[in-house]
Design a protein around this motif. Structure first.
Motif, short mmCIF file in Angstrom:
data_model
loop_
_atom_site.label_atom_id
_atom_site.label_comp_id
_atom_site.label_asym_id
_atom_site.label_seq_id
_atom_site.Cartn_x
_atom_site.Cartn_y
_atom_site.Cartn_z
N LEU A 437 0.91 -1.06 0.00
CA LEU A 437 0.07 0.13 -0.17
C LEU A 437 0.77 1.30 -0.03
CD1 LEU A 437 -2.80 -1.09 2.38
CD2 LEU A 437 -2.94 -1.36 -0.01
N ASP A 438 1.98 1.31 0.95
CA ASP A 438 2.93 2.36 0.74
C ASP A 438 3.49 2.55 -0.55
OD1 ASP A 438 4.71 4.11 1.43
OD2 ASP A 438 5.67 3.02 2.97
N GLN A 439 3.75 1.37 -1.08
CA GLN A 439 4.64 1.43 -2.58
C GLN A 439 3.64 1.99 -3.56
OE1 GLN A 439 7.91 -0.10 -3.74
NE2 GLN A 439 7.25 1.84 -4.62
N GLU A 440 2.42 1.62 -3.40
CA GLU A 440 1.58 2.17 -4.41
C GLU A 440 1.41 3.58 -4.04
OE1 GLU A 440 -2.30 0.07 -4.51
OE2 GLU A 440 -3.10 1.59 -6.10
N ALA A 441 1.22 4.24 -3.00
CA ALA A 441 1.33 5.69 -2.56
C ALA A 441 2.58 6.24 -3.17
CB ALA A 441 1.19 5.67 -1.13
N ARG A 442 3.72 5.46 -3.08
CA ARG A 442 4.81 6.33 -3.68
C ARG A 442 4.99 6.28 -5.02
NH1 ARG A 442 9.62 5.46 -0.61
NH2 ARG A 442 8.91 4.88 1.69
N PHE A 443 4.32 5.30 -5.76
CA PHE A 443 4.43 5.43 -7.27
C PHE A 443 3.20 6.66 -7.65
CE2 PHE A 443 5.07 0.65 -7.96
CZ PHE A 443 6.28 0.98 -8.26
N GLN A 444 2.25 6.82 -6.86
CA GLN A 444 1.39 7.67 -7.36
C GLN A 444 2.11 9.13 -6.98
OE1 GLN A 444 -1.90 6.26 -5.06
NE2 GLN A 444 -3.04 5.46 -6.96
N GLU A 445 2.93 9.27 -5.94
CA GLU A 445 3.40 10.45 -5.71
C GLU A 445 4.24 10.82 -6.68
OE1 GLU A 445 6.41 10.84 -2.06
OE2 GLU A 445 4.60 9.99 -1.32
N LEU A 446 5.07 9.85 -7.37
CA LEU A 446 5.98 10.12 -8.43
C LEU A 446 5.13 10.53 -9.71
CD1 LEU A 446 8.35 7.13 -8.45
CD2 LEU A 446 8.88 9.33 -8.00
N GLY A 447 4.03 10.02 -9.93
CA GLY A 447 3.24 10.17 -11.10
C GLY A 447 2.93 11.68 -11.03
N ARG A 448 2.64 12.38 -9.83
CA ARG A 448 2.26 13.75 -9.84
C ARG A 448 3.49 14.44 -10.24
NH1 ARG A 448 -0.46 12.53 -5.05
NH2 ARG A 448 1.44 13.15 -3.76
N GLY A 449 4.81 14.03 -9.95
CA GLY A 449 6.06 14.58 -10.26
C GLY A 449 6.19 16.14 -9.87
N SER A 450 7.40 16.41 -10.29
CA SER A 450 7.82 17.75 -9.85
C SER A 450 7.59 18.67 -10.85
CB SER A 450 9.31 18.09 -9.87
OG SER A 450 10.03 17.07 -10.55
N ALA A 451 7.50 18.33 -12.14
CA ALA A 451 7.23 19.27 -13.41
C ALA A 451 6.16 18.82 -14.15
CB ALA A 451 8.49 19.34 -14.26
N SER A 452 5.81 19.77 -15.20
CA SER A 452 4.67 19.65 -15.80
C SER A 452 4.70 18.46 -17.04
CB SER A 452 4.18 20.74 -16.73
OG SER A 452 5.27 21.41 -17.23
N ASP A 453 5.71 18.32 -17.33
CA ASP A 453 5.95 17.17 -18.49
C ASP A 453 6.05 15.61 -17.82
OD1 ASP A 453 9.20 16.14 -18.30
OD2 ASP A 453 8.59 18.11 -17.25
N ASP A 454 5.28 15.08 -18.73
CA ASP A 454 5.10 13.60 -18.46
C ASP A 454 6.09 12.71 -18.61
OD1 ASP A 454 2.70 13.91 -21.10
OD2 ASP A 454 2.28 14.69 -18.85
N GLU A 455 7.14 13.35 -19.26
CA GLU A 455 8.31 12.32 -19.55
C GLU A 455 8.74 11.73 -18.33
OE1 GLU A 455 11.21 14.04 -21.81
OE2 GLU A 455 10.23 13.40 -23.55
N ASN A 456 8.78 12.58 -16.92
CA ASN A 456 9.53 12.14 -16.13
C ASN A 456 8.63 11.16 -15.07
OD1 ASN A 456 11.87 13.39 -16.37
ND2 ASN A 456 11.06 15.31 -15.70
N ALA A 457 7.45 11.12 -15.46
CA ALA A 457 6.44 10.38 -14.73
C ALA A 457 6.34 8.88 -15.23
CB ALA A 457 5.02 10.88 -14.72
N HIS A 458 6.85 8.04 -14.17
CA HIS A 458 7.01 6.70 -14.56
C HIS A 458 5.61 5.95 -14.50
CE1 HIS A 458 11.46 5.07 -13.98
NE2 HIS A 458 11.48 6.22 -14.64
N PRO A 459 5.63 4.99 -15.50
CA PRO A 459 4.39 4.31 -15.51
C PRO A 459 4.25 3.54 -14.20
CG PRO A 459 5.80 3.22 -16.97
CD PRO A 459 6.35 4.72 -16.47
N MET A 460 2.79 3.19 -13.53
CA MET A 460 2.61 2.42 -12.49
C MET A 460 2.93 0.93 -12.86
SD MET A 460 1.15 2.49 -9.51
CE MET A 460 -0.07 3.80 -9.48
N ASP A 461 3.76 0.26 -12.11
CA ASP A 461 3.72 -1.31 -12.54
C ASP A 461 3.02 -2.13 -11.59
OD1 ASP A 461 4.64 -3.77 -12.90
OD2 ASP A 461 6.86 -3.31 -13.12
#
Length: 509
Positions: A437-461
Motif C-alpha cells: 500500500l505504501d509502495q502504491e502511494a509512492r508510485f502515485q506520488e511520483l506520478g504527480r512529479g515535480s514538473a509539468s512534463d509527463d516524461e518524468n512520470a514513471h508508469p505504474m507497475d
RNA sequence: GGGCGCGUAGCUCAAUGGUAGAGCAGUGGCCUUUUAAGCCAUUGGUUGAGGGUUCGACUCCCCCCGCGCUCACCA
C-alpha cells in the motif's frame, strides 16, 4: 576512410602476395592449424629441460601466433610471434629451412600474419629462448597492416614507439587496439576476473544467479529515461530495461531468498566519462537483511573481489591510493551536507528555501527541482567529490528513493546508502520497501512529479504491486556498476576504456 | 546543447601565409645470432568535408562532420 574496395598501396602489395602464394599452391587461409605448445608452455618446457641439463632431449614444439616483428639478416631471419600467452622468438636459417623457404618467408610473410612454426627450442647467442624453425606455414594472411607498435627495452623499462593511441581509432576499431596494445587486453582480463570474483562471493553466500527480462513492458527501478523498441508481431512498444530491480524483487515473493543478476542496463541519457548508454550492473536482493547488513556485505564483497583480482585490497586510482580492506567511513547524508556544503538541511524544509541556500553557495539551481532532487544535486556538486577513500553516505530523502523503506522515526528519510570511491558513485542500496500500500502511494506520488512534463512520470507497475501483495520478506537490495568498478581496478579515467565497444557517434566511412 | 582544444602518409608526429617533411611500416638491394637490428636506395598525401579571403592557404575566415576535455541535461 576508403571504401572497402579501395585498398591502400600496402594493402595492394599484400593482396598480390596472397595471389602469389596461391600461385605456388599455398593456401593463405587454411582451415586447420596445429600446435603442441603455447608460447608460455614452450618457454617453460625449455627452461625445465635446461635446468635438468639434459641436452639430448631437446624440446620440439609447434607454435602458432601472429607475426609481430621481423629482422631479416641475409641468410637468417629473426621474428617474434605473439599468441594468447605471450610472445616468442623464431629463428630461421637457410641451413635449416633451405634457401627457397627462407626467401618465401622473407618475401611473402608480413607483420600481422598468423603463422605456424615447428622446431627445437634453443638459446640464441644473446641468450633469448627461441624456436629454431625447421618448418613453417601460413595460417592467415593479413591484408591491412596492424597499426604498428614497436617496443624497446631500455634499462628494464618497456618504451613503446608509435603505438596506436588515437582514442577514436582505438574505440571504433577495438580489434586493432587489442591486437597491438597488450595492456588493453589486460583491462578486459581484469574485467572478467571481477565478474568471476563477484559471482564466486555471492554464490558462496547462498545467492542464486538469475536472468530476468531485458525487454520490459513497463520500465522502472531507477531514475532514467528508457530506450524504446517495438515488437512487430505483437504490435507493441517495449522498453529496454533501466534496472533489474522490480523483477528481482518479484523473485523474493517467490521464496527465492537471495538472488542476483549481472547484466546490461540501458539508459537514454547523456554520455560522458562515467556514463555509457548501455552498461553492466550487478544487483542483488537479500531477504531478511536491511541496509546496514548490506553495507557490511558490500565491504566484504569488494575486499574479496580486490584480493581475488588484484591480489590485495590496496590499489592506485588516478594517483590516489585507495584502500578497500578496512571498514568504510559512514556519513549520514545531512552531516555530509553540513560539513562539506555548510548547509543545515533542517533549516531548509522546502525546495525554495534550499534552492536559495544553494544559490548563496554559487551553485546553479534548477528552478523546478524538488527538495529531494536539490539535495541530490548538492551531493553531486559538493559532497560526493570529497570522498576519495571508500565511503558510505546514508539516509536519503524519500522523494528520490521511491522503492526504499522509511526510517522508523522519520517518514521523509529512507534507509538507503550509496558507496563512493574516488569521487564516483559505485553502488546504491537500500532496505527495500515491501508494504504494497505504501509502495502504491509512492508510485502515485511520483506520478504527480515535480514538473509539468509527463516524461518524468514513471508508469505504474501494477504487476509489481500485485506481487508485493502476496507478501514480500523484508530485504536489502544492492546495485553496483561493474564498469565503474573496472575503471577503479584498472586505473582508467573513462568508462570507454573498460567497455570493449563503447558507444560512439555514427560515422560514415 | 554551450565553451575550449584537436583532425597532416598505414602508425606516431613536424611544417604559422611562400615547393607538405621525419621516424617506423612498405618496396628494391647488402648482411648467418638480431631484438626499435644496421647500411644504401625508394614508394606513399584530395593536410576530415565543403565554401571563402589571398598572387599564393596545412596555416587566416565561415559552415559541416568526427574525436577529446569541460559545463549543462539526465524521478
Amino acid at each position: 576512410m576508403a571504401k572497402i574496395s579501395n585498398f591502400s598501396d600496402i594493402e595492394k602489395v599484400r593482396l598480390e602476395k596472397i595471389e602469389a602464394l596461391r600461385g605456388r599452391g599455398i593456401n593463405p587461409f587454411p582451415a586447420k592449424a596445429q600446435r603442441t605448445h603455447t608460447s608460455a608452455e614452450a618457454l617453460a618446457a625449455f627452461e625445465a629441460q635446461e635446468s635438468k641439463g639434459d641436452k639430448a632431449k631437446a624440446v620440439v614444439a609447434t607454435l602458432v601466433g601472429r607475426l609481430r616483428s621481423m629482422r631479416v639478416m641475409g641468410k637468417i631471419i629473426f621474428a617474434h610471434i605473439e599468441d594468447g600467452w605471450g610472445s616468442i622468438q623464431l629463428f630461421l636459417r637457410a641451413d635449416d629451412v633451405g634457401q627457397v623457404q627462407l626467401e618465401l618467408f622473407r618475401d611473402y610473410y608480413d607483420l600481422g600474419d598468423f603463422v605456424q612454426a615447428t622446431g627445437e627450442m634453443f638459446r640464441t647467442r644473446t641468450g633469448e629462448p627461441s624456436l629454431k624453425v625447421a618448418d613453417f606455414t601460413m595460417l592467415a594472411k593479413a591484408v591491412t597492416p596492424l597499426p604498428a607498435a614497436k617496443d624497446e627495452e631500455v634499462e628494464g623499462e618497456i618504451v613503446r614507439h608509435a603505438a596506436l593511441t588515437d582514442p577514436e581509432t582505438r574505440y571504433r576499431q577495438r580489434y586493432a587496439d587489442l591486437a597491438v596494445n597488450p595492456e588493453v587486453r589486460e583491462v578486459f582480463r581484469i574485467r572478467a576476473a571481477i565478474n568471476r570474483a563477484l559471482r564466486s562471493f555471492l554464490d558462496n553466500q547462498g545467492f542464486l544467479e538469475v536472468e530476468t527480462p531485458v525487454l520490459h513492458q513497463i520500465y522502472g527501478g531507477a531514475a532514467a529515461r528508457p530506450f524504446i523498441t517495438h515488437h512487430n508481431q505483437l504490435k507493441q512498444d517495449l522498453f529496454l530495461r533501466i534496472s533489474f530491480e522490480l523483477y528481482l524483487k518479484r523473485l523474493l515473493v517467490g521464496n527465492l531468498e537471495r538472488v542476483y543478476e549481472i547484466g546490461r542496463d540501458f539508459r537514454n541519457e547523456g554520455v560522458d566519462r562515467t556514463h555509457n548508454p548501455e552498461f553492466t550492473m550487478l544487483e542483488f536482493y537479500m531477504a531478511y537483511a536491511n541496509y546496514e547488513q548490506v553495507m557490511q556485505l558490500t565491504e566484504e564483497m569488494l575486499a574479496f573481489t580486490a584480493k581475488e583480482v588484484l591480489g590485495g585490497t590496496k590499489f592506485t586510482y588516478q594517483r590516489n591510493e585507495i584502500e578497500l580492506g578496512v571498514s568504510w567511513p559512514r556519513i549520514e547524508l545531512k552531516d555530509g551536507v553540513a560539513e562539506f556544503a555548510d548547509i543545515n538541511l533542517d533549516d531548509h524544509p522546502d525546495a525554495a528555501s534550499l534552492a536559495k541556500a544553494m544559490r548563496a553557495k554559487g551553485l546553479d539551481v534548477n528552478p523546478t527541482a524538488s527538495r529531494g532532487k536539490l539535495i541530490d544535486d548538492l551531493l553531486g556538486a559538493l559532497v560526493e567529490p570529497r570522498f576519495i577513500q571508500p565511503t558510505f553516505i546514508y539516509n536519503y530523502p524519500r522523494e528520490i528513493s521511491p522503492l526504499a523503506k522509511s526510517l522508523p522515526h522519520d517518514p521523509v528519510i529512507v534507509e538507503r546508502f550509496e558507496g563512493h570511491i574516488a569521487g564516483m558513485e559505485i553502488c546504491n542500496a537500500f532496505s527495500e520497501l515491501n508494504d504494497p500500500l505504501d509502495q502504491e502511494a509512492r508510485f502515485q506520488e511520483l506520478g504527480r512529479g515535480s514538473a509539468s512534463d509527463d516524461e518524468n512520470a514513471h508508469p505504474m507497475d501494477e504487476d509489481y504491486l500485485r506481487a508485493m501483495r502476496y507478501g514480500m520478506p523484508p530485504n536489502g537490495g544492492f546495485g553496483m556498476g561493474i564498469d565503474r568498478l573496472t575503471m577503479l581496478f584498472t586505473d582508467r579515467a573513462t568508462i570507454r576504456e573498460v567497455i570493449l565497444f563503447p558507444h560512439l557517434r555514427q560515422r560514415e566511412d
